[in-house]
Design a protein around this motif. Structure first.
Motif, PDB file in Angstrom:
ATOM      1  N   ALA A  66      51.523  35.082  25.218  1.00  0.00           N
ATOM      2  CA  ALA A  66      52.675  34.530  25.931  1.00  0.00           C
ATOM      3  C   ALA A  66      52.410  34.634  27.429  1.00  0.00           C
ATOM      4  N   PRO A  67      52.934  33.717  28.240  1.00  0.00           N
ATOM      5  CA  PRO A  67      52.744  33.829  29.697  1.00  0.00           C
ATOM      6  C   PRO A  67      53.226  35.187  30.197  1.00  0.00           C
ATOM      7  N   ARG A  68      52.457  35.778  31.104  1.00  0.00           N
ATOM      8  CA  ARG A  68      52.816  37.084  31.633  1.00  0.00           C
ATOM      9  C   ARG A  68      52.595  37.109  33.135  1.00  0.00           C
ATOM     10  N   ALA A  69      53.311  37.987  33.809  1.00  0.00           N
ATOM     11  CA  ALA A  69      53.254  38.062  35.268  1.00  0.00           C
ATOM     12  C   ALA A  69      51.855  38.455  35.730  1.00  0.00           C
ATOM     13  N   ALA A  70      51.447  37.869  36.872  1.00  0.00           N
ATOM     14  CA  ALA A  70      50.116  38.148  37.394  1.00  0.00           C
ATOM     15  C   ALA A  70      50.130  38.233  38.910  1.00  0.00           C
ATOM     16  N   ALA A  71      51.209  38.790  39.456  1.00  0.00           N
ATOM     17  CA  ALA A  71      51.326  38.883  40.910  1.00  0.00           C
ATOM     18  C   ALA A  71      50.248  39.761  41.521  1.00  0.00           C
ATOM     19  N   ALA A  72      49.645  40.668  40.738  1.00  0.00           N
ATOM     20  CA  ALA A  72      48.598  41.534  41.273  1.00  0.00           C
ATOM     21  C   ALA A  72      47.306  40.768  41.559  1.00  0.00           C
ATOM     22  N   LEU A  73      47.171  39.573  40.956  1.00  0.00           N
ATOM     23  CA  LEU A  73      45.948  38.801  41.124  1.00  0.00           C
ATOM     24  C   LEU A  73      46.066  37.725  42.189  1.00  0.00           C
ATOM     25  N   VAL A  74      47.261  37.208  42.405  1.00  0.00           N
ATOM     26  CA  VAL A  74      47.486  36.181  43.416  1.00  0.00           C
ATOM     27  C   VAL A  74      48.724  36.569  44.223  1.00  0.00           C
ATOM     28  N   SER A  75      48.890  35.941  45.372  1.00  0.00           N
ATOM     29  CA  SER A  75      49.961  36.362  46.277  1.00  0.00           C
ATOM     30  C   SER A  75      51.334  35.844  45.879  1.00  0.00           C
ATOM     31  N   GLU A  76      51.406  34.770  45.077  1.00  0.00           N
ATOM     32  CA  GLU A  76      52.693  34.201  44.698  1.00  0.00           C
ATOM     33  C   GLU A  76      53.364  35.071  43.634  1.00  0.00           C
ATOM     34  N   PRO A  77      54.568  35.598  43.904  1.00  0.00           N
ATOM     35  CA  PRO A  77      55.211  36.508  42.944  1.00  0.00           C
ATOM     36  C   PRO A  77      55.590  35.840  41.630  1.00  0.00           C
ATOM     37  N   GLY A  78      55.738  34.515  41.608  1.00  0.00           N
ATOM     38  CA  GLY A  78      56.104  33.840  40.360  1.00  0.00           C
ATOM     39  C   GLY A  78      54.929  33.455  39.497  1.00  0.00           C
ATOM     40  N   ALA A  79      53.722  33.823  39.874  1.00  0.00           N
ATOM     41  CA  ALA A  79      52.538  33.423  39.119  1.00  0.00           C
ATOM     42  C   ALA A  79      52.531  34.044  37.732  1.00  0.00           C
ATOM     43  N   MET A  80      52.193  33.215  36.744  1.00  0.00           N
ATOM     44  CA  MET A  80      52.100  33.658  35.347  1.00  0.00           C
ATOM     45  C   MET A  80      50.770  33.170  34.791  1.00  0.00           C
ATOM     46  N   LEU A  81      50.215  33.941  33.862  1.00  0.00           N
ATOM     47  CA  LEU A  81      49.002  33.472  33.201  1.00  0.00           C
ATOM     48  C   LEU A  81      49.122  33.627  31.691  1.00  0.00           C
ATOM     49  N   LYS A  82      48.444  32.711  31.021  1.00  0.00           N
ATOM     50  CA  LYS A  82      48.391  32.661  29.557  1.00  0.00           C
ATOM     51  C   LYS A  82      46.916  32.607  29.190  1.00  0.00           C
ATOM     52  N   THR A  83      46.478  33.412  28.224  1.00  0.00           N
ATOM     53  CA  THR A  83      45.054  33.508  27.922  1.00  0.00           C
ATOM     54  C   THR A  83      44.793  33.437  26.428  1.00  0.00           C
ATOM     55  N   VAL A  84      43.553  33.080  26.111  1.00  0.00           N
ATOM     56  CA  VAL A  84      43.081  33.162  24.727  1.00  0.00           C
ATOM     57  C   VAL A  84      41.579  33.410  24.764  1.00  0.00           C
ATOM     58  N   VAL A  85      41.114  34.292  23.889  1.00  0.00           N
ATOM     59  CA  VAL A  85      39.689  34.611  23.777  1.00  0.00           C
ATOM     60  C   VAL A  85      39.097  33.817  22.621  1.00  0.00           C
ATOM     61  N   LEU A  86      37.996  33.137  22.897  1.00  0.00           N
ATOM     62  CA  LEU A  86      37.268  32.388  21.876  1.00  0.00           C
ATOM     63  C   LEU A  86      35.911  33.038  21.651  1.00  0.00           C
ATOM     64  N   TYR A  87      35.407  32.934  20.444  1.00  0.00           N
ATOM     65  CA  TYR A  87      34.103  33.513  20.157  1.00  0.00           C
ATOM     66  C   TYR A  87      33.318  32.608  19.222  1.00  0.00           C
ATOM     67  N   GLN A  88      32.014  32.786  19.257  1.00  0.00           N
ATOM     68  CA  GLN A  88      31.089  32.065  18.392  1.00  0.00           C
ATOM     69  C   GLN A  88      31.006  32.778  17.058  1.00  0.00           C
ATOM     70  N   PRO A  89      31.432  32.156  15.962  1.00  0.00           N
ATOM     71  CA  PRO A  89      31.348  32.825  14.661  1.00  0.00           C
ATOM     72  C   PRO A  89      29.908  33.231  14.341  1.00  0.00           C
ATOM     73  N   GLY A  90      29.731  34.514  14.058  1.00  0.00           N
ATOM     74  CA  GLY A  90      28.411  35.012  13.709  1.00  0.00           C
ATOM     75  C   GLY A  90      27.464  35.172  14.884  1.00  0.00           C
ATOM     76  N   GLY A  91      27.979  35.006  16.115  1.00  0.00           N
ATOM     77  CA  GLY A  91      27.110  35.105  17.280  1.00  0.00           C
ATOM     78  C   GLY A  91      27.755  35.924  18.376  1.00  0.00           C
ATOM     79  N   PRO A  92      27.020  36.191  19.456  1.00  0.00           N
ATOM     80  CA  PRO A  92      27.522  37.100  20.494  1.00  0.00           C
ATOM     81  C   PRO A  92      28.407  36.448  21.546  1.00  0.00           C
ATOM     82  N   PHE A  93      28.426  35.132  21.639  1.00  0.00           N
ATOM     83  CA  PHE A  93      29.108  34.488  22.765  1.00  0.00           C
ATOM     84  C   PHE A  93      30.620  34.615  22.652  1.00  0.00           C
ATOM     85  N   GLN A  94      31.246  34.964  23.786  1.00  0.00           N
ATOM     86  CA  GLN A  94      32.696  34.996  23.921  1.00  0.00           C
ATOM     87  C   GLN A  94      33.077  34.407  25.268  1.00  0.00           C
TER      88      GLN A  94
END
Length: 337
Positions: A66-94
């Motif tokens: 879910a979007p979450r606050a990220a004011a520690a990373l950018v100067s705008e207090p309303g900044a939000m970030l949403k993330t997802v981690v993808l990986y290669q099945p059976g391999g090391p890449f992420q």
């Protein structure tokens, strides 16, 4: 400028320490002791998943956050970030896709010759299906004629095509097979993933990553004329010369191939933390003050601006830019409880 310690690790990438990390030696020599997965800023996580997950076959470890606050990373207090981690099945890449909202964005669309451009090269087993899927999403096929280039390589008949994703990142799809045309072996859709970074000056880049992070790379040779085949791969005959070098972050399995293209009008990356089309790399280092000194001494920048910012004497984490404009978060190891 003083950045909170480990803000990137805590907010941007909960899983960055999934990569191998080595204990810090005691001599204080500047070098990396661990590196996290590649982060790609995207306009829309859902749009990017339609390509990387649904077409290419990378898998999610968990659903997008879910979007979450990220004011520690950018100067705008309303900044939000949403993330997802993808990986290669059976391999090391992420890799992690990062979508920003609530803050002004400056989308980037770099060409392959532009310093700081990121390319992912994927060995695949069903190139035609993937290419059809990319076309259905409206993605641009860079390769000459918008069709794969075929040639006989060391591992048999090889077909390659370059696709630009919705945020400008270039993805090379490579299908290798026996000379008789039989399908290549492998149970997954992707058998290998490599990361490339385009650079302004390969010799300077090799020196920077060797001095700052301890890469073991020989001095590069002179640039050579770019072959017609590579020009066809990228659909760009202005790529007059090229040369490459390859190195691995000590303490990790994160390997980068640096590629320098001689071409007119190259524009180095100047993305901010939140800009779509901008890559970010988190790196854990020993000898943090020495690392900062080496960044400044070898063409890098401390902070996210166009010139180096001052750090507090007790700083343990900072953004830096390499000589090509790529944003890297360097941090000391987390204190042990």
């Amino acid at each position: 400028m003083r950045l909170p310690a480990f803000v990137l690790m805590a907010l941007l990438a909960p899983a960055v320490h999934a990569q191998q990390t080595s204990p810090a030696p005691s001599d204080g020599t500047p070098r990396s002791i661990g590196a996290g997965m590649l982060h790609l800023n995207v306009t829309s996580v859902d749009q990017s998943l339609a390509f990387y997950r649904d077409v290419l076959g990378l898998e999610m470890r968990t659903p997008p956050t879910a979007p979450r606050a990220a004011a520690a990373l950018v100067s705008e207090p309303g900044a939000m970030l949403k993330t997802v981690v993808l990986y290669q099945p059976g391999g090391p890449f992420q890799m992690e896709l990062v979508e920003w909202t609530g803050t002004p964005l400056r989308p980037q669309q770099q060409r392959i010759q532009d310093p700081g451009a990121i390319m992912l090269a994927m060995d695949v087993h069903n190139l035609d299906v993937m290419l059809s899927g990319a076309r259905k999403l409206g993605l641009r096929v860079l390769t000459e004629g918008a069709q794969p280039v075929a040639f006989d390589g060391p591992r048999g008949r090889t077909r390659t095509v370059m696709v630009r994703d919705a945020d400008g990142f270039v993805v090379e799809l490579v299908e290798r097979g026996p000379m008789d045309g039989a399908p290549s072996a492998g149970s997954g859709t992707i058998s290998e993933v490599a990361m490339y970074v385009s650079v302004a000056d390969l010799a300077q880049t090799v020196t920077f990553y060797s001095k700052v992070f301890g890469f073991d790379m020989a001095a590069p040779g002179e640039a050579r004329p770019t072959s017609e085949r590579i020009q066809a791969f990228f659909g760009d005959k202005t790529l007059a010369t090229m040369r490459t070098a390859r190195g691995t972050f000590p303490g990790s399995n994160i390997t980068l191939t640096f590629q320098e293209f001689g071409a007119p009008g190259r524009k180095p990356a100047r993305h901010r933390v939140q800009d779509p089309g901008g890559p970010i790399l988190p790196v854990t280092v020993q000898g943090f003050p020495a690392v900062i000194d080496q960044v400044k001494a070898n063409g890098g920048i401390i902070g996210v601006g166009d010139s180096s910012a001052a750090l507090a004497a007790d700083a343990r984490s900072s953004w830096i830019r390499d000589p090509n404009g790529v944003l890297i978060q360097v941090s000391m190891p987390r204190p042990r409880n």
